[in-house]
Design an enzyme around this catalytic site. Structure first.
Site, PDB file in Angstrom:
ATOM      1  CB  THR A   9      16.415  50.278 -79.680  1.00  0.00           C
ATOM      2  OG1 THR A   9      15.655  50.903 -78.672  1.00  0.00           O
ATOM      3  CG2 THR A   9      17.742  50.976 -79.855  1.00  0.00           C
TER       4      THR A   9
ATOM      5  CE  LYS B  88      20.132  46.667 -80.927  1.00  0.00           C
ATOM      6  NZ  LYS B  88      19.039  47.258 -80.049  1.00  0.00           N
TER       7      LYS B  88
ATOM      8  CB  THR C  39      20.585  45.393 -76.803  1.00  0.00           C
ATOM      9  OG1 THR C  39      19.512  45.557 -77.742  1.00  0.00           O
ATOM     10  CG2 THR C  39      21.611  46.498 -77.031  1.00  0.00           C
TER      11      THR C  39
ATOM     12  CG  ASN D 276      10.801  45.482 -72.674  1.00  0.00           C
ATOM     13  OD1 ASN D 276      11.634  46.295 -73.076  1.00  0.00           O
ATOM     14  ND2 ASN D 276      10.283  44.559 -73.455  1.00  0.00           N
TER      15      ASN D 276
END
Length: 374
Positions: free
Chosen positions: A169, A158, A136, A371
């Protein structure tokens, strides 16, 4: 990094691709599986589904992973989508998702994407393509392989933000072709995760989707009992190298922090000390700014609820002493060390014999930008 990646493990085939922010990876891996999952009270639908599937039976056929949509906090529809996603390939299939929380899966896209991935699953570099597909905000592919004469251990992961696993994440898939007894997989993989992925901090947020899986295909001719010690050393090393890659690739990061706590009273206290220092925004920004403000490390230790005597702690930066006997040492040579890309912080609490290692990164303006715009 091997171009075959996880497909170097006998019995594993994989492929994946990206379409803008969306990605799909399919991994064919008939074998037995154990997993560790997020401790966040808000668990994504694929986490709930995959946990239930493994609780019923450790045998699996495939893993289907999508990026771009976390399928988290999506209620009953999300659970139905996770079940539906698992049926896009024949057999007992685990599902994992990563991406934005609160959005629903695009079934039409995923169905078409899985079909395309399955058609290409025999591609030689499929393991690396699968690793790319699950990214991502990652900037680098995370793939590690250890090959022995008679077995192989390999993994992909990841993770770059929302990282403080409590199982980041974070998704990680570890494979080996040596046959490992199920009970030993369950017990030892938990320990490996605790010592590696659970010691990574990027920003202190625990994701809704954290998943780490270990799959044994049993296709190697090696005898487990004769290789047991080395096998688990290799599995933990694969996990450790993937964990370091996650920390090094932290969103917006410019420096990797390798932290060691030694001579703590207990392992639990060593963990608390490590996590508190790695989580400290003041420590992280000092590392980014190459600022020798080592009092920030001392202050973080002091609020970690770890037992130690302040005048007895010793702290080194890249091997050079910066704190000893209750005083802070700053000189030009130590300041120069902060310009390095890897900052090794060694903290000796001198209060026992427990130790732990952890990994983190600096905190930069780019993290906020990434973010704020995600």
């Amino acid at each position: 990094m091997s171009e075959k990646g996880i497909c170097s493990v006998k019995g594993v085939k994989a492929y994946g691709f990206k379409d803008g922010k969306n990605g799909i990876a399919v991994i064919s891996t008939p074998g037995r599986c154990v997993g560790t999952f997020t401790k966040n009270k808000v668990q994504a639908a694929p986490v709930v589904y995959s946990q239930n599937l493994l609780n019923e039976d450790p045998g699996i056929d495939n893993i289907i992973v999508n990026s771009g949509c976390a399928n988290a906090f999506t209620g009953e529809r999300g659970l139905k989508d996770a079940r539906w996603m698992s049926k896009q390939m024949e057999g007992r299939n685990l599902v994992c998702s990563t991406g934005k929380i609160g959005s629903y899966l695009n079934r039409d896209w995923i169905q078409t994407a899985v079909e395309k991935a399955v058609r290409n699953i025999d591609t030689e570099n499929g393991g690396i393509e699968a690793a790319k597909a699950i990214m991502t905000t990652d900037t680098e592919v995370k793939s590690i392989k250890i090959e022995r004469d008679n077995y192989t251990v390999a993994g992909i992961a990841k993770g770059a933000g929302m990282i403080e696993p409590d199982m980041a994440t974070m998704l990680a898939f570890i494979f080996t072709d040596i046959e490992i007894p199920q009970k030993e997989m369950e017990n030892n993989f938990t320990k490996a995760v605790d010592n590696t992925f659970n010691m990574v901090v990027v920003d202190g947020d625990t994701s809704t989707n954290d998943t780490a899986l270990l799959i044994s295909t049993g296709k190697a001719e090696a005898e487990y009992t004769k290789n047991k010690k080395q096998v688990w050393k290799d599995i933990e090393n694969v996990c450790k190298e993937l964990a370091k890659k996650i920390a090094e690739d932290g969103e917006g990061s410019t420096k990797l922090i390798e932290l060691s706590i030694t001579n703590a009273k207990t392992e639990q206290e060593a963990r608390k000390a490590a996590k508190t220092v790695l989580n400290s925004p003041l420590v992280k920004t000092a590392i980014y700014g190459e600022d020798p403000n080592f009092g920030r490390i001392v202050a973080a230790l002091g609020r970690s609820k770890t037992n130690f005597h302040p005048e007895q702690i010793e702290i080194k930066i890249n091997g050079k002493t910066v704190v000893k006997q209750g005083t802070i040492n700053i000189d030009k040579e130590i300041t120069e060390e902060l310009k390095e890309k890897t900052i090794k912080i060694q903290i000796n609490l001198n209060n026992g014999n427990a130790e732990i290692k952890g990994w983190g990164c600096d905190l930069t303006p780019e993290y906020i930008k990434i973010n704020a715009e995600y």
